[in-house]
Design a protein around this motif. Structure first.
Motif, PDB file in Angstrom:
ATOM      1  N   LYS A  64       0.845  -1.189   0.000  1.00  0.00           N
ATOM      2  CA  LYS A  64       0.000   0.000   0.000  1.00  0.00           C
ATOM      3  C   LYS A  64       0.885   1.245   0.000  1.00  0.00           C
ATOM      4  O   LYS A  64       1.735   1.414   0.874  1.00  0.00           O
ATOM      5  N   LYS A  66       1.650   5.546  -0.244  1.00  0.00           N
ATOM      6  CA  LYS A  66       1.205   6.721   0.504  1.00  0.00           C
ATOM      7  C   LYS A  66      -0.099   7.288  -0.049  1.00  0.00           C
ATOM      8  O   LYS A  66      -0.829   7.992   0.658  1.00  0.00           O
ATOM      9  N   ASN A  67      -0.380   6.986  -1.316  1.00  0.00           N
ATOM     10  CA  ASN A  67      -1.621   7.457  -1.934  1.00  0.00           C
ATOM     11  C   ASN A  67      -2.812   6.545  -1.621  1.00  0.00           C
ATOM     12  O   ASN A  67      -3.925   6.768  -2.109  1.00  0.00           O
ATOM     13  N   GLY A  68      -2.565   5.493  -0.819  1.00  0.00           N
ATOM     14  CA  GLY A  68      -3.634   4.570  -0.450  1.00  0.00           C
ATOM     15  C   GLY A  68      -3.889   3.480  -1.467  1.00  0.00           C
ATOM     16  O   GLY A  68      -4.755   2.634  -1.262  1.00  0.00           O
ATOM     17  N   LYS A  69      -3.150   3.495  -2.584  1.00  0.00           N
ATOM     18  CA  LYS A  69      -3.333   2.504  -3.633  1.00  0.00           C
ATOM     19  C   LYS A  69      -2.352   1.345  -3.438  1.00  0.00           C
ATOM     20  O   LYS A  69      -1.231   1.521  -2.974  1.00  0.00           O
ATOM     21  N   LYS A  98      -0.044  -1.743 -11.094  1.00  0.00           N
ATOM     22  CA  LYS A  98      -0.834  -0.769 -10.338  1.00  0.00           C
ATOM     23  C   LYS A  98      -2.333  -1.024 -10.415  1.00  0.00           C
ATOM     24  O   LYS A  98      -3.123  -0.260  -9.842  1.00  0.00           O
TER      25      LYS A  98
END
Length: 295
Positions: A64, A66-69, A98
Protein backbone atom coordinates in the motif's frame (compact mmCIF):
# COMPACT_ATOMS: atom_id res chain seq x y z
CA UNK A 1 20.69 4.06 12.09
CA UNK A 2 20.20 1.91 15.20
CA UNK A 3 17.27 -0.43 14.72
CA UNK A 4 14.54 -0.79 17.33
CA UNK A 5 12.54 -3.90 18.23
CA UNK A 6 9.65 -2.79 16.04
CA UNK A 7 11.91 -2.74 12.97
CA UNK A 8 11.99 -6.56 13.10
CA UNK A 9 8.34 -7.18 13.96
CA UNK A 10 5.99 -8.55 11.33
CA UNK A 11 2.59 -6.91 11.51
CA UNK A 12 -0.30 -5.41 9.59
CA UNK A 13 -1.73 -2.02 10.52
CA UNK A 14 -5.45 -1.59 11.15
CA UNK A 15 -6.10 0.02 7.76
CA UNK A 16 -4.57 -2.92 5.87
CA UNK A 17 -6.61 -5.39 7.91
CA UNK A 18 -9.68 -3.34 7.11
CA UNK A 19 -8.73 -3.37 3.43
CA UNK A 20 -8.54 -7.17 3.44
CA UNK A 21 -12.05 -7.27 4.85
CA UNK A 22 -13.65 -4.47 2.81
CA UNK A 23 -11.62 -3.45 -0.24
CA UNK A 24 -13.22 -5.49 -3.07
CA UNK A 25 -10.07 -6.89 -4.76
CA UNK A 26 -8.37 -7.77 -1.46
CA UNK A 27 -11.59 -9.19 -0.07
CA UNK A 28 -11.88 -11.35 -3.18
CA UNK A 29 -8.23 -12.40 -2.86
CA UNK A 30 -8.76 -13.42 0.78
CA UNK A 31 -11.85 -15.41 -0.23
CA UNK A 32 -9.80 -17.24 -2.91
CA UNK A 33 -7.14 -18.10 -0.33
CA UNK A 34 -9.65 -19.33 2.24
CA UNK A 35 -11.82 -21.40 -0.08
CA UNK A 36 -9.29 -23.01 -2.43
CA UNK A 37 -9.93 -26.76 -1.94
CA UNK A 38 -6.31 -27.64 -2.70
CA UNK A 39 -4.89 -25.03 -0.28
CA UNK A 40 -2.49 -23.78 -2.95
CA UNK A 41 -2.40 -20.22 -1.60
CA UNK A 42 -0.65 -19.03 1.54
CA UNK A 43 -0.99 -15.52 2.97
CA UNK A 44 2.10 -14.31 4.82
CA UNK A 45 2.60 -11.16 6.88
CA UNK A 46 5.72 -9.05 6.49
CA UNK A 47 6.52 -5.56 7.84
CA UNK A 48 3.08 -4.07 7.16
CA UNK A 49 2.96 -5.85 3.82
CA UNK A 50 0.83 -8.69 2.50
CA UNK A 51 2.60 -11.47 0.59
CA UNK A 52 0.78 -14.30 -1.14
CA UNK A 53 2.47 -17.55 -2.16
CA UNK A 54 1.08 -20.05 -4.66
CA UNK A 55 2.23 -23.68 -4.56
CA UNK A 56 5.38 -22.64 -2.73
CA UNK A 57 6.33 -19.75 -5.05
CA UNK A 58 5.70 -16.07 -4.43
CA UNK A 59 2.67 -14.88 -6.38
CA UNK A 60 3.01 -11.24 -5.37
CA UNK A 61 3.53 -8.71 -2.62
CA UNK A 62 0.60 -6.36 -2.12
CA UNK A 63 2.03 -3.02 -0.98
CA UNK A 64 0.00 0.00 0.00
CA UNK A 65 1.49 3.31 -1.10
CA UNK A 66 1.20 6.72 0.50
CA UNK A 67 -1.62 7.46 -1.93
CA UNK A 68 -3.63 4.57 -0.45
CA UNK A 69 -3.33 2.50 -3.63
CA UNK A 70 -1.94 -1.03 -3.75
CA UNK A 71 0.70 -2.31 -6.14
CA UNK A 72 1.73 -5.84 -7.12
CA UNK A 73 5.07 -7.32 -8.21
CA UNK A 74 4.49 -10.56 -10.11
CA UNK A 75 7.81 -11.94 -11.39
CA UNK A 76 7.79 -12.15 -15.19
CA UNK A 77 10.28 -15.03 -15.02
CA UNK A 78 7.22 -17.26 -14.67
CA UNK A 79 6.32 -16.41 -18.27
CA UNK A 80 9.55 -18.02 -19.46
CA UNK A 81 8.07 -21.49 -19.30
CA UNK A 82 7.73 -22.65 -22.89
CA UNK A 83 9.83 -23.04 -26.04
CA UNK A 84 7.93 -20.12 -27.47
CA UNK A 85 6.88 -16.92 -25.74
CA UNK A 86 4.05 -17.25 -23.25
CA UNK A 87 0.62 -16.36 -24.61
CA UNK A 88 -0.14 -14.62 -21.31
CA UNK A 89 2.94 -12.41 -21.12
CA UNK A 90 1.40 -9.48 -22.99
CA UNK A 91 -1.77 -9.65 -20.89
CA UNK A 92 0.25 -9.60 -17.68
CA UNK A 93 2.43 -6.73 -18.92
CA UNK A 94 -0.65 -4.74 -19.97
CA UNK A 95 -2.19 -5.14 -16.51
CA UNK A 96 1.01 -3.81 -14.97
CA UNK A 97 1.64 -3.51 -11.26
CA UNK A 98 -0.83 -0.77 -10.34
CA UNK A 99 -4.15 -2.40 -11.25
CA UNK A 100 -4.94 -4.67 -8.31
CA UNK A 101 -8.51 -5.22 -9.52
CA UNK A 102 -7.35 -6.68 -12.82
CA UNK A 103 -4.66 -8.70 -11.07
CA UNK A 104 -7.17 -10.45 -8.80
CA UNK A 105 -9.79 -10.82 -11.55
CA UNK A 106 -7.17 -12.51 -13.75
CA UNK A 107 -5.43 -14.45 -11.00
CA UNK A 108 -5.70 -17.73 -12.93
CA UNK A 109 -3.69 -16.16 -15.75
CA UNK A 110 -0.84 -15.65 -13.29
CA UNK A 111 -1.13 -19.04 -11.61
CA UNK A 112 -1.28 -20.85 -14.97
CA UNK A 113 2.07 -19.27 -15.82
CA UNK A 114 3.48 -20.33 -12.44
CA UNK A 115 2.23 -23.91 -12.87
CA UNK A 116 3.88 -24.14 -16.29
CA UNK A 117 7.13 -22.73 -14.91
CA UNK A 118 7.08 -25.13 -11.93
CA UNK A 119 6.65 -28.04 -14.35
CA UNK A 120 9.67 -26.93 -16.34
CA UNK A 121 11.74 -26.04 -13.26
CA UNK A 122 10.82 -28.57 -10.54
CA UNK A 123 12.34 -27.75 -7.18
CA UNK A 124 11.98 -29.94 -4.10
CA UNK A 125 12.48 -27.01 -1.70
CA UNK A 126 9.45 -25.22 -3.13
CA UNK A 127 7.29 -28.36 -3.10
CA UNK A 128 8.35 -29.21 0.45
CA UNK A 129 7.52 -25.70 1.66
CA UNK A 130 3.99 -26.11 0.34
CA UNK A 131 3.64 -29.50 2.07
CA UNK A 132 4.81 -27.93 5.34
CA UNK A 133 2.36 -25.03 5.03
CA UNK A 134 -0.62 -27.31 4.38
CA UNK A 135 0.29 -29.81 7.09
CA UNK A 136 1.10 -27.39 9.92
CA UNK A 137 -1.68 -24.91 9.29
CA UNK A 138 -4.22 -27.48 10.37
CA UNK A 139 -4.72 -29.16 13.76
CA UNK A 140 -1.82 -31.53 14.50
CA UNK A 141 0.25 -32.76 17.44
CA UNK A 142 3.48 -30.91 16.72
CA UNK A 143 3.34 -27.31 15.54
CA UNK A 144 1.18 -24.46 14.31
CA UNK A 145 3.10 -22.78 11.52
CA UNK A 146 2.92 -18.98 11.81
CA UNK A 147 5.44 -17.73 9.27
CA UNK A 148 7.98 -18.88 6.71
CA UNK A 149 11.38 -17.36 5.88
CA UNK A 150 11.46 -15.42 9.13
CA UNK A 151 14.34 -12.93 9.28
CA UNK A 152 15.96 -11.16 12.22
CA UNK A 153 18.85 -8.90 11.20
CA UNK A 154 21.06 -11.17 9.06
CA UNK A 155 19.69 -14.42 10.46
CA UNK A 156 17.04 -16.29 8.49
CA UNK A 157 14.95 -19.16 9.84
CA UNK A 158 12.78 -21.40 7.68
CA UNK A 159 9.83 -21.32 10.04
CA UNK A 160 8.31 -19.46 12.97
CA UNK A 161 5.75 -21.51 14.83
CA UNK A 162 4.16 -22.34 18.15
CA UNK A 163 3.69 -25.77 19.68
CA UNK A 164 0.48 -26.89 21.35
CA UNK A 165 1.87 -25.83 24.75
CA UNK A 166 2.25 -22.24 23.52
CA UNK A 167 6.04 -22.22 23.18
CA UNK A 168 7.41 -20.17 20.29
CA UNK A 169 9.73 -22.10 17.98
CA UNK A 170 12.29 -21.04 15.40
CA UNK A 171 12.86 -23.97 13.06
CA UNK A 172 15.38 -24.80 10.37
CA UNK A 173 14.43 -27.51 7.86
CA UNK A 174 17.15 -29.56 6.18
CA UNK A 175 16.22 -32.11 3.53
CA UNK A 176 18.65 -34.88 2.60
CA UNK A 177 22.32 -34.92 3.61
CA UNK A 178 23.35 -31.65 1.94
CA UNK A 179 23.95 -28.30 3.66
CA UNK A 180 24.62 -29.82 7.09
CA UNK A 181 28.20 -28.61 7.47
CA UNK A 182 29.08 -25.23 8.95
CA UNK A 183 32.63 -25.23 7.59
CA UNK A 184 34.01 -21.74 6.79
CA UNK A 185 33.34 -20.48 3.28
CA UNK A 186 36.26 -20.53 0.91
CA UNK A 187 38.60 -17.60 1.62
CA UNK A 188 36.40 -16.34 4.46
CA UNK A 189 35.82 -16.79 8.18
CA UNK A 190 32.05 -16.81 7.63
CA UNK A 191 30.41 -20.16 8.17
CA UNK A 192 28.32 -22.07 5.67
CA UNK A 193 24.63 -22.35 6.57
CA UNK A 194 25.00 -25.65 8.39
CA UNK A 195 23.46 -26.92 11.62
CA UNK A 196 25.96 -25.29 13.98
CA UNK A 197 25.71 -21.96 12.13
CA UNK A 198 21.91 -21.96 12.50
CA UNK A 199 22.26 -22.69 16.21
CA UNK A 200 24.63 -19.73 16.59
CA UNK A 201 22.05 -17.57 14.80
CA UNK A 202 19.46 -18.69 17.36
CA UNK A 203 21.81 -17.84 20.23
CA UNK A 204 22.25 -14.35 18.80
CA UNK A 205 18.49 -13.87 18.85
CA UNK A 206 18.19 -15.32 22.34
CA UNK A 207 20.89 -13.01 23.68
CA UNK A 208 19.56 -9.82 22.10
CA UNK A 209 16.51 -8.42 23.92
CA UNK A 210 15.32 -6.40 20.91
CA UNK A 211 15.42 -9.47 18.71
CA UNK A 212 13.75 -12.03 20.97
CA UNK A 213 11.00 -9.57 21.84
CA UNK A 214 10.46 -9.04 18.11
CA UNK A 215 10.10 -12.82 17.70
CA UNK A 216 7.42 -12.93 20.42
CA UNK A 217 5.57 -9.90 19.04
CA UNK A 218 5.67 -11.29 15.51
CA UNK A 219 4.15 -14.54 16.78
CA UNK A 220 1.46 -12.67 18.71
CA UNK A 221 0.64 -10.46 15.72
CA UNK A 222 0.49 -13.39 13.33
CA UNK A 223 -1.92 -15.34 15.52
CA UNK A 224 -4.13 -12.27 16.06
CA UNK A 225 -4.18 -11.35 12.36
CA UNK A 226 -4.94 -14.87 11.18
CA UNK A 227 -7.79 -15.12 13.70
CA UNK A 228 -9.23 -11.79 12.55
CA UNK A 229 -9.04 -12.84 8.90
CA UNK A 230 -10.65 -16.20 9.58
CA UNK A 231 -7.52 -18.19 8.70
CA UNK A 232 -6.59 -21.33 10.70
CA UNK A 233 -4.12 -20.70 13.51
CA UNK A 234 -3.13 -21.49 17.10
CA UNK A 235 -5.99 -21.01 19.57
CA UNK A 236 -4.24 -21.54 22.89
CA UNK A 237 -2.31 -19.25 25.22
CA UNK A 238 1.04 -18.02 23.89
CA UNK A 239 3.99 -18.05 26.28
CA UNK A 240 5.76 -14.70 26.01
CA UNK A 241 8.90 -15.17 28.11
CA UNK A 242 12.42 -15.48 26.73
CA UNK A 243 12.52 -19.06 28.01
CA UNK A 244 9.55 -19.97 25.83
CA UNK A 245 11.51 -19.40 22.61
CA UNK A 246 12.92 -22.71 21.43
CA UNK A 247 15.02 -23.78 18.47
CA UNK A 248 14.78 -26.99 16.47
CA UNK A 249 16.45 -28.41 13.39
CA UNK A 250 14.26 -30.80 11.39
CA UNK A 251 16.15 -33.34 9.25
CA UNK A 252 13.94 -34.98 6.64
CA UNK A 253 14.86 -37.68 4.11
CA UNK A 254 18.22 -38.01 5.90
CA UNK A 255 20.40 -41.10 5.45
CA UNK A 256 22.78 -41.93 8.27
CA UNK A 257 26.03 -41.67 6.34
CA UNK A 258 29.26 -39.91 7.14
CA UNK A 259 30.33 -37.96 10.21
CA UNK A 260 29.11 -34.43 9.43
CA UNK A 261 26.03 -34.67 11.64
CA UNK A 262 28.01 -35.94 14.63
CA UNK A 263 30.61 -33.17 14.21
CA UNK A 264 27.93 -30.51 13.97
CA UNK A 265 26.19 -31.88 17.06
CA UNK A 266 29.44 -31.79 19.05
CA UNK A 267 29.87 -28.11 18.10
CA UNK A 268 26.26 -27.38 19.08
CA UNK A 269 26.75 -29.07 22.46
CA UNK A 270 29.98 -27.14 23.05
CA UNK A 271 27.95 -23.96 22.50
CA UNK A 272 25.34 -25.03 25.06
CA UNK A 273 22.87 -26.96 22.93
CA UNK A 274 21.50 -30.46 23.43
CA UNK A 275 20.72 -33.59 21.39
CA UNK A 276 16.97 -32.95 21.35
CA UNK A 277 17.40 -29.81 19.23
CA UNK A 278 17.76 -32.03 16.16
CA UNK A 279 14.79 -34.11 15.02
CA UNK A 280 15.97 -36.82 12.61
CA UNK A 281 13.42 -38.20 10.14
CA UNK A 282 10.40 -37.74 12.41
CA UNK A 283 7.14 -39.32 11.29
CA UNK A 284 5.57 -35.92 10.66
CA UNK A 285 8.14 -35.26 7.91
CA UNK A 286 7.79 -38.62 6.17
CA UNK A 287 6.43 -36.99 2.98
CA UNK A 288 9.30 -34.48 2.68
CA UNK A 289 11.81 -35.58 0.04
CA UNK A 290 15.14 -34.41 -1.35
CA UNK A 291 13.97 -35.16 -4.89
CA UNK A 292 10.50 -34.87 -6.33
CA UNK A 293 8.94 -36.88 -9.12
CA UNK A 294 7.24 -35.12 -12.02
CA UNK A 295 4.32 -37.09 -13.41
Amino acid sequence: MVKKSQDYIRYLSADRLEDLANLPPLRTLLHIIKTDPEQRYQLEIRQNRITVYYNGGKLSNFKKGKNGKYTTDFDLKYCDNQDKESVNRNTIISIGNKDINSFVNNIKTYTDEMDAWFLKHPKAERANQQIICKKFRAPNEHLWLLDIEFVIENSRFDMLGVDNDGNVKLIELKVGNDALSSRPKSGSEKLESGLYKHYLDFLRVQQNEKWWKAVIESAKNNISIRKELGLPTFKGRLNTSLQSIQFEIWLADYSHKGTILSRELVAIKDAGGTDNIIKINPDYLSDIRKKISII
